[in-house]
Design a protein around this motif. Structure first.
Motif, short mmCIF file in Angstrom:
data_model
loop_
_atom_site.label_atom_id
_atom_site.label_comp_id
_atom_site.label_asym_id
_atom_site.label_seq_id
_atom_site.Cartn_x
_atom_site.Cartn_y
_atom_site.Cartn_z
N ALA A 1 0.83 -1.21 0.00
CA ALA A 1 0.00 0.00 0.00
C ALA A 1 0.87 1.26 0.00
CB ALA A 1 -0.93 -0.01 1.21
N ILE A 2 1.93 1.25 0.79
CA ILE A 2 2.84 2.39 0.83
C ILE A 2 3.54 2.55 -0.52
CG2 ILE A 2 4.93 3.30 1.91
CD1 ILE A 2 4.04 1.74 4.47
N GLY A 3 3.99 1.43 -1.09
CA GLY A 3 4.67 1.48 -2.38
C GLY A 3 3.78 1.97 -3.50
N ILE A 4 2.52 1.55 -3.50
CA ILE A 4 1.57 2.00 -4.51
C ILE A 4 1.37 3.51 -4.43
CG2 ILE A 4 -0.91 1.95 -5.06
CD1 ILE A 4 -0.74 -1.12 -4.53
N THR A 5 1.22 4.00 -3.21
CA THR A 5 1.07 5.45 -3.02
C THR A 5 2.25 6.20 -3.61
OG1 THR A 5 -0.09 4.98 -0.94
CG2 THR A 5 0.62 7.24 -1.31
N ARG A 6 3.43 5.73 -3.32
CA ARG A 6 4.64 6.39 -3.81
C ARG A 6 4.76 6.30 -5.33
NH1 ARG A 6 8.83 9.84 -1.86
NH2 ARG A 6 10.37 9.83 -3.54
N LYS A 7 4.50 5.12 -5.89
CA LYS A 7 4.64 4.94 -7.33
C LYS A 7 3.64 5.79 -8.10
CE LYS A 7 8.06 2.01 -7.41
NZ LYS A 7 9.37 2.42 -7.97
N LEU A 8 2.42 5.89 -7.62
CA LEU A 8 1.45 6.75 -8.29
C LEU A 8 1.86 8.22 -8.22
CD1 LEU A 8 -2.11 5.33 -7.51
CD2 LEU A 8 -0.89 5.37 -9.69
N ALA A 9 2.44 8.60 -7.09
CA ALA A 9 2.94 9.97 -6.97
C ALA A 9 4.04 10.24 -8.01
CB ALA A 9 3.47 10.22 -5.57
N GLU A 10 4.85 9.23 -8.29
CA GLU A 10 5.87 9.38 -9.32
C GLU A 10 5.24 9.45 -10.71
OE1 GLU A 10 8.62 6.17 -8.73
OE2 GLU A 10 9.20 6.86 -6.72
N ARG B 1 4.08 12.79 -11.33
CA ARG B 1 5.19 13.75 -11.33
C ARG B 1 5.13 14.74 -10.18
NH1 ARG B 1 6.91 13.55 -16.81
NH2 ARG B 1 8.67 14.90 -16.28
N ILE B 2 4.65 14.29 -9.02
CA ILE B 2 4.68 15.17 -7.85
C ILE B 2 5.90 14.88 -6.98
CG2 ILE B 2 2.20 15.59 -7.83
CD1 ILE B 2 1.90 13.57 -5.62
N VAL B 3 6.53 13.73 -7.19
CA VAL B 3 7.83 13.42 -6.60
C VAL B 3 8.68 12.72 -7.66
CG1 VAL B 3 7.06 13.24 -4.20
CG2 VAL B 3 7.04 11.22 -5.66
N GLN B 4 9.98 12.81 -7.49
CA GLN B 4 10.90 12.12 -8.38
C GLN B 4 11.34 10.83 -7.73
OE1 GLN B 4 13.90 15.20 -8.74
NE2 GLN B 4 13.10 15.84 -10.74
N PRO B 5 11.60 9.78 -8.51
CA PRO B 5 12.07 8.52 -7.94
C PRO B 5 13.32 8.72 -7.10
CG PRO B 5 11.48 8.22 -10.25
CD PRO B 5 11.43 9.71 -9.98
N ARG C 1 13.93 10.60 -4.83
CA ARG C 1 14.20 11.98 -4.46
C ARG C 1 12.93 12.59 -3.86
NH1 ARG C 1 17.33 14.89 -9.32
NH2 ARG C 1 17.62 16.43 -7.65
N GLY C 2 12.91 13.89 -3.75
CA GLY C 2 11.80 14.55 -3.08
C GLY C 2 10.80 15.16 -4.04
N ALA C 3 10.08 16.14 -3.52
CA ALA C 3 9.00 16.77 -4.27
C ALA C 3 9.53 17.54 -5.47
CB ALA C 3 8.23 17.71 -3.34
N THR C 4 8.69 17.63 -6.49
CA THR C 4 9.04 18.37 -7.70
C THR C 4 7.78 19.05 -8.24
OG1 THR C 4 9.85 18.16 -9.98
CG2 THR C 4 8.65 16.29 -9.08
N ASP C 5 7.98 20.11 -9.00
CA ASP C 5 6.85 20.78 -9.62
C ASP C 5 6.73 20.43 -11.11
OD1 ASP C 5 9.04 22.08 -10.63
OD2 ASP C 5 8.47 24.09 -9.95
N GLU C 6 7.34 19.30 -11.50
CA GLU C 6 7.30 18.88 -12.90
C GLU C 6 5.88 18.67 -13.41
OE1 GLU C 6 9.66 15.38 -13.16
OE2 GLU C 6 11.58 16.42 -12.95
N TYR C 7 4.98 18.31 -12.50
CA TYR C 7 3.60 18.06 -12.92
C TYR C 7 2.95 19.29 -13.57
CZ TYR C 7 2.21 20.56 -8.67
OH TYR C 7 2.03 21.52 -7.70
N GLU C 8 3.42 20.47 -13.22
CA GLU C 8 2.78 21.69 -13.73
C GLU C 8 2.90 21.83 -15.25
OE1 GLU C 8 4.51 24.92 -11.61
OE2 GLU C 8 3.49 24.46 -9.72
N VAL C 9 3.95 21.23 -15.82
CA VAL C 9 4.16 21.35 -17.27
C VAL C 9 4.16 20.00 -17.97
CG1 VAL C 9 5.41 23.52 -17.07
CG2 VAL C 9 6.67 21.36 -16.92
#
Length: 276
Positions: free
Chosen positions: A180-189, A192-196, A198-206
């Motif tokens: 469940a934790i891994g799924i949450t993280r992978k979907l966030a990647e 594009r709200i986090v990088q593998p 690494r931490g948060a990124t604003d890449e999703y905006e573009v």
């Protein structure tokens, strides 16, 4: 300091294991009715995702997220990067304990902050907060959403865990909570709200994607995470995987999910209502 070595008497009613061995898509009312009539929502959702939605009759539009979707993404990002804090998140653990370890009468054993029972549910340590770091607060929210809203799916997955353990031994399963934790993280990647690694990124905006509608709300994100969990379990059985295959099967699940999301017909989004 809490006594990490205190013996736990709590026995999970839904899941059996220990620390050593546990290292809806809806386009219209007709489809929603079909989903409600299925044996359990997650199974049909995973089956449809893999076998029935591999095409689109409408050309998909690559676009950046809308203002509303970007706002949802920022909220998901904040939740994902919010680390466990005892005063804030202990209540999450208490509720998960109650939902997981209650017996048929609805009564759960007394809550234990440190317990081997957490390992039986698929955490890797007696202290569940040590595993939550990768998914942050969002992973706790997802576990609660899954347990509260898709109980038949959870019970089906845990029955499959017991079947595999009986047929192939204690290493035939993946750890439920860590999945469940891994799924949450992978979907966030994926979004594009986090990088593998690494931490948060604003890449999703573009970022250009055809499936931003899947983050129209936090609920649609949670429903997609439930679909991914069911797909993971489906692929685990198909591969007859074992514990050491966890990262590989998780990676294959992400690839299959994204491949199908990129070909979903317009208007198809996860829906908690249609899966009720």
């Amino acid at each position: 300091m809490p006594n990490h070595h205190a013996q736990s008497r709590a026995q999970p009613s839904m899941y059996q294991g220990n620390c050593r061995t546990q290292r809806g898509y809806a386009t219209d009312a007709t489809y929603a009715t079909t989903m409600r009539g299925s044996g359990f929502p997650g199974q049909k959702l995973a089956t449809d995702l893999v076998y029935q939605l591999g095409f689109s009759v409408t050309p998909l539009v690559q676009r950046v997220p809308s203002r509303r979707e970007a706002m949802v993404l920022r909220g998901l990002q904040e939740s994902l990067t919010t680390h466990y804090a005892e005063e804030t998140h202990r209540g999450h653990l208490e509720r998960i304990w109650e939902l997981v370890f209650s017996d048929e009468s609805g009564r759960a054993p007394p809550f234990e902050r440190y317990s081997s029972a957490w390992c039986a549910f698929g955490f890797q340590q007696r202290d569940p907060s040590a595993d939550i770091r990768g998914g942050g607060e969002l992973s706790l929210d997802f576990m609660l959403y899954l347990l509260n809203n898709h109980r038949p799916l959870v019970e089906r997955i845990l029955r499959a865990h017991r079947r595999r353990a009986a047929q192939r031994g204690p290493y035939a399963n993946y750890p439920f909570a860590c999945a469940a934790i891994g799924i949450t993280r992978k979907l966030a990647e994926v979004f594009r709200i986090v990088q593998p690694h690494r931490g948060a990124t604003d890449e999703y905006e573009v970022a250009l994607k055809p499936f931003w509608q899947c983050v129209h709300s936090k609920t649609t994100f949670m429903e997609l995470a439930c679909a991914m969990f069911s797909l993971l379990d489906h692929k685990w059985d198909a591969a007859e995987a074992s514990y050491m295959d966890f990262n590989r099967i998780m990676g294959e699940t992400v690839t299959a999910l994204v491949d199908n999301l990129e070909r979903l017909p317009l208007g198809i989004t996860p829906s908690g209502e249609s899966l009720g």
